[in-house]
Design a protein around this motif. Structure first.
Motif, mmCIF file in Angstrom:
data_model
loop_
_atom_site.group_PDB
_atom_site.id
_atom_site.type_symbol
_atom_site.label_atom_id
_atom_site.label_comp_id
_atom_site.label_asym_id
_atom_site.label_seq_id
_atom_site.Cartn_x
_atom_site.Cartn_y
_atom_site.Cartn_z
ATOM 1 N N LYS A 556 1.238 -0.292 9.071
ATOM 2 C CA LYS A 556 0.428 -0.508 7.870
ATOM 3 C C LYS A 556 -0.428 -1.755 8.025
ATOM 4 O O LYS A 556 -1.564 -1.811 7.556
ATOM 5 N N MET A 591 11.971 9.796 -1.376
ATOM 6 C CA MET A 591 11.169 8.844 -2.138
ATOM 7 C C MET A 591 10.929 7.584 -1.326
ATOM 8 O O MET A 591 9.809 7.073 -1.251
ATOM 9 N N LYS A 595 7.262 6.928 0.728
ATOM 10 C CA LYS A 595 6.407 5.784 0.415
ATOM 11 C C LYS A 595 6.120 4.961 1.653
ATOM 12 O O LYS A 595 5.006 4.466 1.843
ATOM 13 N N GLY A 599 2.468 5.521 3.243
ATOM 14 C CA GLY A 599 1.746 4.261 3.066
ATOM 15 C C GLY A 599 1.170 3.762 4.378
ATOM 16 O O GLY A 599 0.024 3.300 4.443
ATOM 17 N N TRP A 649 5.657 10.302 -6.661
ATOM 18 C CA TRP A 649 6.019 9.134 -5.846
ATOM 19 C C TRP A 649 5.397 9.241 -4.460
ATOM 20 O O TRP A 649 5.278 8.249 -3.756
ATOM 21 N N LEU A 650 4.999 10.473 -4.058
ATOM 22 C CA LEU A 650 4.322 10.623 -2.771
ATOM 23 C C LEU A 650 2.807 10.573 -2.923
ATOM 24 O O LEU A 650 2.114 10.000 -2.108
ATOM 25 N N SER A 651 2.325 11.199 -3.966
ATOM 26 C CA SER A 651 0.877 11.398 -4.048
ATOM 27 C C SER A 651 0.158 10.302 -4.805
ATOM 28 O O SER A 651 -1.055 10.235 -4.768
ATOM 29 N N GLY A 652 0.902 9.463 -5.473
ATOM 30 C CA GLY A 652 0.239 8.439 -6.259
ATOM 31 C C GLY A 652 -0.538 9.023 -7.421
ATOM 32 O O GLY A 652 -1.505 8.450 -7.900
ATOM 33 N N GLY A 668 0.257 6.350 -2.383
ATOM 34 C CA GLY A 668 1.575 6.433 -1.776
ATOM 35 C C GLY A 668 1.888 5.262 -0.893
ATOM 36 O O GLY A 668 3.017 5.095 -0.454
ATOM 37 N N GLY A 669 0.897 4.444 -0.606
ATOM 38 C CA GLY A 669 1.147 3.337 0.301
ATOM 39 C C GLY A 669 1.579 2.070 -0.386
ATOM 40 O O GLY A 669 1.628 1.020 0.236
ATOM 41 N N ALA A 670 1.853 2.121 -1.678
ATOM 42 C CA ALA A 670 2.272 0.918 -2.387
ATOM 43 C C ALA A 670 3.560 0.384 -1.811
ATOM 44 O O ALA A 670 4.441 1.129 -1.414
ATOM 45 N N PHE A 672 7.166 -0.862 -1.445
ATOM 46 C CA PHE A 672 8.356 -0.514 -2.219
ATOM 47 C C PHE A 672 9.165 -1.766 -2.513
ATOM 48 O O PHE A 672 9.132 -2.740 -1.780
#
Length: 725
Positions: A556, A591, A595, A599, A649-652, A668-670, A672
């Motif tokens: 990331k 979940m 993420k 992400g 939680w996957l698609s935002g 989804g890249g937020a 966690f």
């Protein structure tokens, strides 16, 4: 009057001493010949009165010997050659190849710590309080060196305590009536089958059972299953449980005509009852403790780690009371008993470490405060109760090496790694930072991840053990690749020990990424090989989560890193191998992994968008495709049943994620939160069944699911617990 009639003087009755066997095993003797313990173990009961008295050592002589011992230690610490006095064996000469270490029989420790192996004839300076009382008040006609002398008061006090307090464990587990356990035993043919499965699948990885002697005892037990002593019965049920644990459900049904959960529950209940009948909480019987250890191990795939960790702590405390953590105490027993005690201690210790990691805590038992040496690299056939000294072929030194590894190679290598790592600075930094000032500061400060100690450890293990293994042998294959996997974990966790305020260079990021990839490659080799099929029950105990965490965080940060392609490929392969065992139909796990994975992949797509580059659909990693596919299927099922709970939680919040668009994956890249990890772990784990409770509360949950090291603490030797990512 006394001089005229000497025969009228009251005579002091001669005290009956404990038999020789009970003295050596440090257990209470009923002072009848033959005594109860010797009768049970079918050994010769020799009264201690037959041992000739040795000359009493005078205080002046003892003081002189103590002073000489102190001077010898000073000479050793300064590397001055001298001829030692007495039988004490001290090894301080460093290995010619591994200068940072001191090597002993079966163990390796940092050179900064003095390693002394006391022979059974030499007593340490620190004795019990009862010994001090005996020394002060003994008379000249008493033999101070008699092994029974210092135990005399100990026997009196223990007997008094036993008579005062009732042997009742109901305060902890609830009162249970004694039941006939014979119906719970399988038929003789199945007993032999379970015993063989235990020998093939379990014992090579634990080695807490001495095969030759146990096989004789099992044959005798089958002949009279209704008259088994409780410790032996508990041990047999524990063996049944572990044998069933090592099988797949289909194998249980085809071989024993029963499901794996049902058979496991049956034999675990039998072990519970037999342990209760044995009074295991206060027992000094090694068989009883071994049964308790195997019983706890049989719950690794269905337990809540925090509860299991508390139960394992009881086993550790029992082992400490039995002095399994003391090399001096182990050396007082005959060679076979002493070696089995060492094996049991190390098995308990490493099990405690791993369970504590899964529970998100730190174990204080894995600190350099015990003296038990690592087990010898020897076959069970070379161990015999009549052998007083270890066989020459089992002593591993830099000058004398085994031509072939033994059947104990797996536990020997793991114990050597544990013995080494518990003394290192990077282990103490994570687990006991208050002890770091006691670790000598190295002359040259190396950069993070370049720990010379780990390098020397790796060279020693490769040259002494792994290079001699046969890769086509299942046990050797497992030993080779699990050792290399643990070394890669060790190096990765060492990187995170450095000062968090300082920044890494690109070279350090690159090296850490290589260690994470290496860790997953080793795990892939273990999971994909048919040789490890008998040991898959153990491989489920170790999920390489730190490697995922590091790689996904790194990707990331640097989506186009030179290692990106290799990282995505190795993660995709590993994810596929764990899919059916761990991830299948576990929403909370998806979940977390979703993420992290999406992400990191979203970061790469964002870079490509900025560069106006088009992503080839064939370049999408398998792990990304799999997570998207399962999430899409789950959403379709939930929409079909009218569920309001989606997979945002996957698609935002954007359905475009399923089509591969960038906009949906950006959400989804937020990053966690660590609380997510704790919440889903606590929500998914089954409560551990304490004695008397149902052991299969939710059979639909896959056993392997419970073994994920979600606290990012998967350094298997206690390094890196509760790391903040």
């Amino acid at each position: 009057m006394s001089s005229d009639h000497p025969n009228l003087l009251p005579t002091r009755p001669q005290r009956i001493l404990a038999c020789v066997g009970c003295q050596q095993r440090k257990i209470k003797c009923d002072r009848k010949f033959p005594c109860l313990h010797c009768t049970k173990s079918k050994t010769t009961c020799t009264p201690a009165t037959k041992i000739p008295r040795r000359r009493r050592r005078r205080f002046a002589e003892q003081e002189l010997l103590d002073r000489l011992h102190t001077y010898e230690e000073l000479l050793q610490q300064n590397n001055i050659d001298f001829e030692p006095l007495g039988q004490e064996v001290t090894t301080t000469k460093p290995s010619p190849d591994y200068s940072d270490h001191v090597e002993t029989n079966g163990g390796i420790t940092p050179a900064s710590s003095s390693t002394t192996i006391h022979s059974p004839g030499v007593k340490p300076d620190l004795k019990s309080f009862w010994h001090a009382v005996n020394q002060r008040f003994r008379t000249d006609d008493e033999d101070g060196d008699s092994p029974d002398t210092e135990e005399y008061l100990d026997d009196i006090v223990n007997s008094a305590m036993d008579s005062i307090f009732v042997d009742d464990s109901s305060f902890l587990f609830g009162r249970q009536d004694t039941v006939d356990l014979s119906p719970l035993h399988p038929d003789p043919a199945h007993i032999f089958r379970l015993w063989q499965l235990f020998l093939d699948n379990v014992n090579p990885l634990l080695k807490v059972i001495h095969t030759p002697t146990m096989q004789v005892r099992i044959i005798e037990a089958i002949g009279n299953i209704y008259a088994l002593q409780p410790p032996m019965e508990a041990l047999m049920f524990a063996i049944y449980s572990m044998a069933i644990l090592s099988l797949e459900d289909s194998d249980c049904r085809s071989t024993f005509a029963g499901s794996k959960p049902e058979l496991l529950k049956r034999y675990q209940f039998g072990c519970q009852q037999a342990l209760q009948n044995s009074g295991f909480l206060k027992s000094e019987d090694r068989d009883c403790l071994t049964a308790f250890f195997l019983y706890l191990f049989s719950y690794v795939h269905s337990s809540e780690p925090k509860a299991l960790s508390s139960a394992v702590a009881m086993a550790i405390r029992i082992a400490q009371r039995m002095q399994l953590d003391s090399e001096y105490a182990c050396a007082q027993h005959d060679f076979l008993e002493g070696e089995m005690r060492r094996r049991l201690w190390w098995a308990l210790l490493l099990f405690d470490v791993r369970v504590s990691q899964l529970a998100g805590g730190k174990t204080k038992s894995f600190l350099p405060i015990f003296s038990t040496r690592t087990p010898l690299n020897s076959n069970d056939s070379t161990l015999a109760a009549s052998v007083q000294d270890p066989p020459i072929s089992t002593i591993i030194t830099p000058e004398v090496a085994q031509e072939q590894p033994t059947e104990s190679i797996y536990v020997v290598v793991k114990a050597n790694m544990g013995n080494f790592i518990c003394h290192t600075a990077f282990h103490l930094a994570y687990n006991a930072p208050e002890l770091l000032p006691l670790v000598p500061t190295p002359a040259v400060h190396s950069s993070p991840g370049t720990n010379d100690q780990i390098t020397h450890l790796e060279k020693m293990l490769e040259s002494r053990y792994l290079s001699l293994c046969n890769p086509s042998d299942p046990l050797h294959f497992m030993t080779i690749w699990e050792t290399r996997s643990l070394l890669a974990k060790c190096r990765l966790m060492e990187y995170y020990r450095s000062d968090l305020e300082s920044s890494w260079t690109e070279t350090q990021f690159d090296t850490a990424c290589q260690h994470a990839i290496r860790l997953l490659e080793c795990n892939n080799t273990i999971k994909s090989s048919p040789l490890t099929k008998p040991f898959r029950w153990m491989t489920r105990f170790y999920f390489p989560f730190p490697a995922y965490i590091h790689l996904l965080k790194h990707l990331k940060r640097a989506p186009l890193d030179s290692h990106a392609r290799d990282a995505w490929d190795v993660m995709s392969t590993n994810f596929t191998m764990w899919l059916s065992e761990v991830f299948q139909n576990q929403d909370a796990i998806y979940m977390l992994m979703g993420k992290l994975v999406l992400g990191a992949w979203a970061a790469k797509e964002e870079v490509l968008v900025r560069r106006n580059e088009v992503l080839d659909p064939d370049e999408v990693p398998g792990i990304v495709t799999t997570i998207r596919k399962i999430a899409k299927e789950k959403r379709a099922r939930e929409e079909q049943i009218g569920s309001d709970v989606g997979v945002d939680w996957l698609s935002g919040g954007s359905a475009d994620v399923y089509g591969g668009g960038f906009a949906g994956m950006a959400g989804g890249g937020a990053a966690f939160d660590d609380t997510i990890t704790n919440e889903f772990v606590n929500g998914l784990q089954n409560p551990w069944p304490v004695f008397g409770l149902d052991s299969i509360t939710n059979p639909t949950i896959d056993p392997g699911m419970n073994q994920l090291d979600w606290t990012a603490s998967a350094m298997d030797w206690g390094v890196g617990q509760k790391t903040t990512w």
